[in-house]
Write a protein that holds these residues in place. Structure first.
Motif, PDB file in Angstrom:
ATOM      1  N   ASP A  74      34.710 -42.744 -60.907  1.00  0.00           N
ATOM      2  CA  ASP A  74      36.103 -42.323 -60.756  1.00  0.00           C
ATOM      3  C   ASP A  74      36.643 -42.727 -59.386  1.00  0.00           C
ATOM      4  N   GLY A  75      35.811 -42.521 -58.361  1.00  0.00           N
ATOM      5  CA  GLY A  75      36.237 -42.909 -57.016  1.00  0.00           C
ATOM      6  C   GLY A  75      36.442 -44.410 -56.914  1.00  0.00           C
ATOM      7  N   PHE A  76      35.537 -45.151 -57.555  1.00  0.00           N
ATOM      8  CA  PHE A  76      35.682 -46.607 -57.565  1.00  0.00           C
ATOM      9  C   PHE A  76      37.010 -47.002 -58.200  1.00  0.00           C
ATOM     10  N   THR A  77      37.260 -46.423 -59.366  1.00  0.00           N
ATOM     11  CA  THR A  77      38.441 -46.812 -60.128  1.00  0.00           C
ATOM     12  C   THR A  77      39.720 -46.465 -59.372  1.00  0.00           C
ATOM     13  N   ALA A  78      39.762 -45.270 -58.822  1.00  0.00           N
ATOM     14  CA  ALA A  78      40.973 -44.856 -58.108  1.00  0.00           C
ATOM     15  C   ALA A  78      41.220 -45.757 -56.892  1.00  0.00           C
ATOM     16  N   GLY A  79      40.163 -46.013 -56.123  1.00  0.00           N
ATOM     17  CA  GLY A  79      40.327 -46.794 -54.898  1.00  0.00           C
ATOM     18  C   GLY A  79      40.682 -48.243 -55.157  1.00  0.00           C
ATOM     19  N   THR A  80      39.964 -48.864 -56.067  1.00  0.00           N
ATOM     20  CA  THR A  80      40.203 -50.287 -56.293  1.00  0.00           C
ATOM     21  C   THR A  80      41.480 -50.520 -57.094  1.00  0.00           C
ATOM     22  N   ALA A  81      41.789 -49.634 -58.030  1.00  0.00           N
ATOM     23  CA  ALA A  81      42.990 -49.837 -58.846  1.00  0.00           C
ATOM     24  C   ALA A  81      44.244 -49.786 -57.979  1.00  0.00           C
ATOM     25  N   ALA A  82      44.262 -48.874 -57.027  1.00  0.00           N
ATOM     26  CA  ALA A  82      45.429 -48.794 -56.138  1.00  0.00           C
ATOM     27  C   ALA A  82      45.564 -50.077 -55.321  1.00  0.00           C
ATOM     28  N   PHE A  83      44.432 -50.575 -54.849  1.00  0.00           N
ATOM     29  CA  PHE A  83      44.422 -51.813 -54.059  1.00  0.00           C
ATOM     30  C   PHE A  83      44.904 -52.994 -54.900  1.00  0.00           C
ATOM     31  N   ILE A  84      44.387 -53.051 -56.130  1.00  0.00           N
ATOM     32  CA  ILE A  84      44.736 -54.175 -57.013  1.00  0.00           C
ATOM     33  C   ILE A  84      46.222 -54.104 -57.398  1.00  0.00           C
ATOM     34  N   ARG A  85      46.688 -52.896 -57.717  1.00  0.00           N
ATOM     35  CA  ARG A  85      48.097 -52.744 -58.124  1.00  0.00           C
ATOM     36  C   ARG A  85      49.038 -53.176 -57.015  1.00  0.00           C
ATOM     37  N   ALA A  86      48.666 -52.825 -55.785  1.00  0.00           N
ATOM     38  CA  ALA A  86      49.524 -53.221 -54.660  1.00  0.00           C
ATOM     39  C   ALA A  86      49.639 -54.738 -54.596  1.00  0.00           C
ATOM     40  N   GLY A  87      48.526 -55.423 -54.873  1.00  0.00           N
ATOM     41  CA  GLY A  87      48.558 -56.882 -54.880  1.00  0.00           C
ATOM     42  C   GLY A  87      49.383 -57.420 -56.030  1.00  0.00           C
ATOM     43  N   VAL A  88      49.173 -56.863 -57.220  1.00  0.00           N
ATOM     44  CA  VAL A  88      49.922 -57.327 -58.387  1.00  0.00           C
ATOM     45  C   VAL A  88      51.413 -57.101 -58.179  1.00  0.00           C
ATOM     46  N   ASP A  89      51.766 -55.921 -57.654  1.00  0.00           N
ATOM     47  CA  ASP A  89      53.180 -55.609 -57.430  1.00  0.00           C
ATOM     48  C   ASP A  89      53.814 -56.581 -56.442  1.00  0.00           C
ATOM     49  N   ALA A  90      53.001 -57.058 -55.485  1.00  0.00           N
ATOM     50  CA  ALA A  90      53.530 -57.986 -54.472  1.00  0.00           C
ATOM     51  C   ALA A  90      53.479 -59.433 -54.946  1.00  0.00           C
ATOM     52  N   GLY A  91      53.000 -59.628 -56.174  1.00  0.00           N
ATOM     53  CA  GLY A  91      52.907 -60.992 -56.703  1.00  0.00           C
ATOM     54  C   GLY A  91      51.759 -61.785 -56.107  1.00  0.00           C
ATOM     55  N   GLU A  92      50.764 -61.092 -55.572  1.00  0.00           N
ATOM     56  CA  GLU A  92      49.629 -61.782 -54.959  1.00  0.00           C
ATOM     57  C   GLU A  92      48.575 -62.132 -56.011  1.00  0.00           C
ATOM     58  N   PRO A  93      47.951 -63.307 -55.894  1.00  0.00           N
ATOM     59  CA  PRO A  93      46.781 -63.575 -56.721  1.00  0.00           C
ATOM     60  C   PRO A  93      45.675 -62.572 -56.392  1.00  0.00           C
ATOM     61  N   VAL A  94      44.995 -62.080 -57.444  1.00  0.00           N
ATOM     62  CA  VAL A  94      43.932 -61.089 -57.236  1.00  0.00           C
ATOM     63  C   VAL A  94      42.696 -61.501 -58.043  1.00  0.00           C
ATOM     64  N   LEU A  95      41.558 -61.519 -57.382  1.00  0.00           N
ATOM     65  CA  LEU A  95      40.281 -61.776 -58.052  1.00  0.00           C
ATOM     66  C   LEU A  95      39.368 -60.578 -57.833  1.00  0.00           C
ATOM     67  N   VAL A  96      38.801 -60.074 -58.918  1.00  0.00           N
ATOM     68  CA  VAL A  96      37.917 -58.914 -58.853  1.00  0.00           C
ATOM     69  C   VAL A  96      36.538 -59.335 -59.357  1.00  0.00           C
TER      70      VAL A  96
END
Lengths: 286, 319
Positions: B26-48
């Motif tokens: 749960d901690g993983f999901t909450a932390g990384t999802a927020a980070f990833i969403r911020a990138g997606v919202d900014a139009g940044e390429p994201v690799l996980v």
């Protein structure tokens, strides 16, 4: 190998055989060469023999002793005798293209004249150390190997082992499909395949890759089909792969449909890992 | 551990390498999802690049945003940890012309890593700082599970990352070892070979002898034909380096464990280029590809450089 075995092997050489022969005695020279030339005459082939300078009359004496009328053979155009140094490096200049074209021309005319093929012998010991030829000689020999895959030529290249560098001899052995006498210690061989491709076999590493690249780049244009076959390549390191890539790049400058045939799974993995992909080259199974 | 509370930066202007400490999935999901969403919202390429089960969890969490994210399974990309930097390098190169920063999530360390793998992963984390020191701006988040990893592993994460995060709380790591120390020759000792190992000293004339010897060793201990030949190529490359750059001679040691066929080459040379095994040289450059290749062919490669010389230990997993 006993003298009897030497003669038997020499007699058995046929058109399409490009043979390296490192001889080490006058007796061996006489036995092998007499059997080789007599076999060609018996099969209706035109015979060309270029002996080394200083050995004038040696080949004629062999054939005379074997019962042949040498002046008559020469007069009929069946036998051509010459001096190797003069044929290969007239005025001291070695022109590989001209030499290969010369053999091809003689072979074509031999067929036109009703001979069944061309049987050539040359004592090329001097060319291994010739100032104008030494670096290009192994690639030239490889081109000759390819020539014998497309024309009815039997070629016997004589090297006096007592006068030749063992290292240089090893390299020229590696570009002949057939060896009489020692095969030497060369770990790789590259020669013409039955379909006119270039076949690379054995092991190539960082200490022989430069030799390989020089050979391949110097000869790829002579392959009848634009294929480098590595089915029997047992080992290739990074340097060897880069040498092969360089040869294939060269091949693609003049040919289309270039193939690298028979790479092993490890070869493919290394090739891909090093990103050696060459545009216009297809990797195909054996 | 003291936490500062810096606001999430809106923009970065250099490579930002950040450890994210989390507790459980749960901690993983909450932390990384927020980070990833911020990138997606900014139009940044994201690799996980994380485990397959975490990819699935993130896809569920991100919903339609997941379509804008590239995912890769760390079990494949990072099975050999030395292959991870090249993967990130490809991502960075692919996005070099992107007008905005981009970001990634990479979790190379998990509890089931073997002790040897763990050390190589930790080396990888340090080398990331070196590999991308002069890179275009991008942000790499490295999750660490505080519920399964030892305190020592978490402590090392603070040393190998200039930044650390707990959830949305971010700060500079005051224990980060710095760029020079990250690039220094790696001299963490290797365990000694088992008593039942075989030594083969070699010199300039012996290279070709090492190949059948290695092949026989690999096949005898159960490697398949192809992987055995892969190991032969790898050993040959390392031994060639010994002959060319390592004093002209070396020693090949071979042994097997329950898990791996192992070959080790030791010589008197010193390897001072920290990324030598993770960088494929330009096509027109001679040399420098041997160590790269060992990492592509072997399951684990351990390279150590001491004052007395260099040791390269190659592992191929059995079975």
């Amino acid at each position: 190998m006993t003298p009897h075995e030497q003669r038997a092997r020499a007699r058995a050489l046929r058109v399409g055989d490009h043979t390296c022969w490192s001889y080490s005695s006058a007796t061996e020279h006489r036995n092998v060469l007499t059997a080789y030339l007599a076999s060609g005459l018996a099969q209706g082939e035109k015979v060309v023999a270029f002996d080394r300078r200083g050995a004038a009359g040696r080949v004629a004496a062999y054939l005379s002793s074997a019962g042949y009328d040498v002046p008559a053979l020469v007069a009929s155009g069946t036998l051509v005798l010459g001096v190797a140094e003069d044929e290969y490096a007239p005025d001291g200049v070695f022109d590989a293209d001209a030499r290969i074209a010369g053999f091809a021309d003689v072979a074509a005319h031999a067929l036109d004249d009703g001979f069944t093929g061309l049987r050539a012998y040359a004592d090329t010991t001097a060319m291994l150390a010739h100032v104008d030829a030494t670096r290009r000689w192994p690639a030239y020999e490889l081109r000759c190997d390819l020539l014998t895959t497309r024309l009815p030529i039997a070629g016997l290249c004589g090297y006096d082992a007592t006068r030749s560098s063992p290292i240089a001899l090893d390299l020229v052995r590696s570009v002949h499909r057939v060896c009489l006498g020692s095969r030497g210690t060369s770990r790789f061989a590259v020669h013409g395949g039955g379909d006119g491709s270039l076949e690379l076999a054995g092991e190539v590493d960082a200490f022989t890759a430069d030799q390989l690249e020089s050979l391949l780049v110097g000869a790829v244009d002579d392959a009848t089909v634009p294929v480098l076959d590595v089915t029997h390549l047992d080992f290739a390191d990074v340097a060897a792969m880069r040498a092969i890539a360089a040869a294939l790049r060269r091949m693609t400058t003049r040919r289309v449909g270039v193939q690298l045939r028979g790479p092993s799974p490890t070869f493919r993995k290394v090739w891909n890992s090093l990103r050696l992909h060459v545009a216009g080259v297809e990797l195909v199974p054996a | 551990m003291t936490l500062g509370t810096q606001p999430l930066p809106d923009a970065i202007d250099e490579f930002r390498h950040e450890a994210m400490f989390y507790a459980g999935l749960d901690g993983f999901t909450a932390g990384t999802a927020a980070f990833i969403r911020a990138g997606v919202d900014a139009g940044e390429p994201v690799l996980v690049v994380v485990s397959a089960d975490k990819i699935e969890r993130l896809r569920d969490e991100l919903g339609t945003d997941a379509a804008a994210v590239h995912f890769a399974d760390m079990a494949g990309v990072g099975a050999n940890p030395a292959r991870i930097i090249p993967a990130w390098r490809e991502f960075v190169d692919r996005n070099a012309d992107t007008p905005r920063p981009f970001r990634g999530v990479g979790e190379p360390i998990w509890a089931a890593r073997t002790a040897d793998e763990l050390v190589e992963c930790q080396r990888h984390e340090s080398l990331l700082n070196v590999a991308f020191a002069d890179s275009t701006a991008w942000w790499l988040l490295c999750p660490y599970d505080t519920t399964t990893l030892s305190p020592a592993v978490l402590d090392e994460a603070e040393r190998s990352h200039p930044y650390v995060a707990h959830g949305e709380l971010r700060r500079e790591s005051d224990r980060y070892r710095g760029l020079d120390a990250s690039a220094a020759p790696f001299d963490v000792p290797l365990g000694p070979p088992p008593v039942a190992h075989t030594e083969h000293p070699f010199g300039a004339d012996d290279l070709s002898d090492l190949r059948p010897l290695t092949l026989t060793h690999a096949l005898h201990h159960g490697l398949g034909e192809v992987r055995a030949h892969d190991l032969v190529v790898a050993v040959n490359e390392v031994a060639t380096n010994s002959l060319r750059y390592g004093g002209g001679s070396g020693v090949l040691r071979t042994w097997a464990t329950a898990d791996a066929v192992v070959c080790e080459v030791a010589d008197a040379g010193r390897l001072t280029a920290p990324l030598a095994d993770r960088t494929l040289p330009a096509e027109d450059r001679n040399g420098g590809r041997g160590l790269w290749l060992t990492n592509q062919l072997c399951d684990l490669v351990q390279i150590r450089t001491f004052d007395t010389g260099t040791v390269v230990r190659l592992h191929m997993w059995r079975g």
